[in-house]
Design an enzyme around this catalytic site. Structure first.
Site, PDB file in Angstrom:
ATOM      1  N   GLU A   1      -1.341  -1.470  -4.746  1.00 61.39           N
ATOM      2  CA  GLU A   1      -2.570  -0.704  -4.955  1.00 61.39           C
ATOM      3  C   GLU A   1      -2.300   0.457  -5.903  1.00 61.39           C
ATOM      4  OE1 GLU A   1      -5.637   1.870  -2.226  1.00 61.39           O
ATOM      5  OE2 GLU A   1      -5.044  -0.110  -1.500  1.00 61.39           O
TER       6      GLU A   1
ATOM      7  N   ASP B   1      -2.503   0.903   7.571  1.00 66.66           N
ATOM      8  CA  ASP B   1      -1.599   0.755   6.430  1.00 66.66           C
ATOM      9  C   ASP B   1      -1.269  -0.709   6.166  1.00 66.66           C
ATOM     10  OD1 ASP B   1      -1.108   3.600   5.772  1.00 66.66           O
ATOM     11  OD2 ASP B   1      -0.216   3.662   7.765  1.00 66.66           O
TER      12      ASP B   1
ATOM     13  N   ASP C   1       0.880  -1.176   0.000  1.00 65.14           N
ATOM     14  CA  ASP C   1       0.000   0.000   0.000  1.00 65.14           C
ATOM     15  C   ASP C   1       0.910   1.217   0.000  1.00 65.14           C
ATOM     16  OD1 ASP C   1      -2.296   1.656   0.277  1.00 65.14           O
ATOM     17  OD2 ASP C   1      -1.887   1.813   2.422  1.00 65.14           O
TER      18      ASP C   1
END
Length: 201
Positions: free
Chosen positions: A86, A158, A26
């Site tokens: 992502e 996160d 991420d």
């Protein structure tokens, strides 16, 4: 003297299936979350998760290097076979979007430099795969990651997003190009142990 008959070779036992280790990322300039899972058949198992933090008093190139080197250290430590990142979304602040894109670029470059194949997923795809709702809140993602991986507590936001990205890849992205277990934390370019969510305090 009679000859000793040759020993008949025993048939080789079927090789045990090997889990596929997936690294989810991420990306973020301040904090790049990472999460590793093992996929064996339809089963998923938690391996590790954490965050690569950069010092906002350092220059942008220095912060990008921390992300790059941190991800390479994680790959070296855990040996994933595949990676999932992502995709960047466009928000109302163009400068923030630009910085996020550069952090994402550093992360992807680090993964590719180690020879890993990389899948890319939007936040909507990740939430749809993990929660079943592309507009799910972060708290819902954390809760479902906890349930799917059998964790005793919710991972950080996160780390949860990174684990969710890995789960989305495990569920449908192994084709790529389509759509022991201590955690690690990187601070100031140094890899450090982070609390393992499986351990109760």
């Amino acid at each position: 003297m009679s000859a000793i008959p040759p020993v008949s070779a025993k048939p080789n036992a079927a090789a045990a299936p090997v889990p596929v280790r997936i690294l989810g990322i991420d990306p973020g300039l301040r904090c790049t979350g990472f999460g590793l899972i093992d996929k064996l058949g339809n089963k998923l198992a938690y391996v590790s998760s954490g965050c690569i933090r950069t010092d906002d008093t350092r220059t942008l190139p220095e912060r990008l290097e921390v992300i790059y080197q941190g991800i390479r250290e994680i790959v070296a430590a855990h040996g994933p076979a595949q990676a999932a990142v992502e995709k960047v979304f466009v928000n109302v602040n163009p400068q923030s979007t630009l910085l996020l894109g550069q952090a994402r670029g550093a992360a992807i470059t680090a993964l590719v430099s180690t020879g890993l194949p990389v899948g890319e997923y939007t936040a909507l795809q990740v939430k749809q795969a993990v929660v079943g709702n592309g507009k799910a809140a972060k708290e819902q993602v954390q809760h479902m990651v906890k349930r799917l991986l059998g964790l005793p507590g919710d991972p950080s936001a996160d780390a949860a997003d990174a684990l969710a990205c890995a789960i989305a890849h495990a569920h449908g992205g192994q084709g790529l190009g389509h759509i022991a277990t201590a955690g690690l934390r990187v601070r100031g370019g140094r890899l450090m142990e982070a609390p393992n969510p499986r351990k109760r305090t």
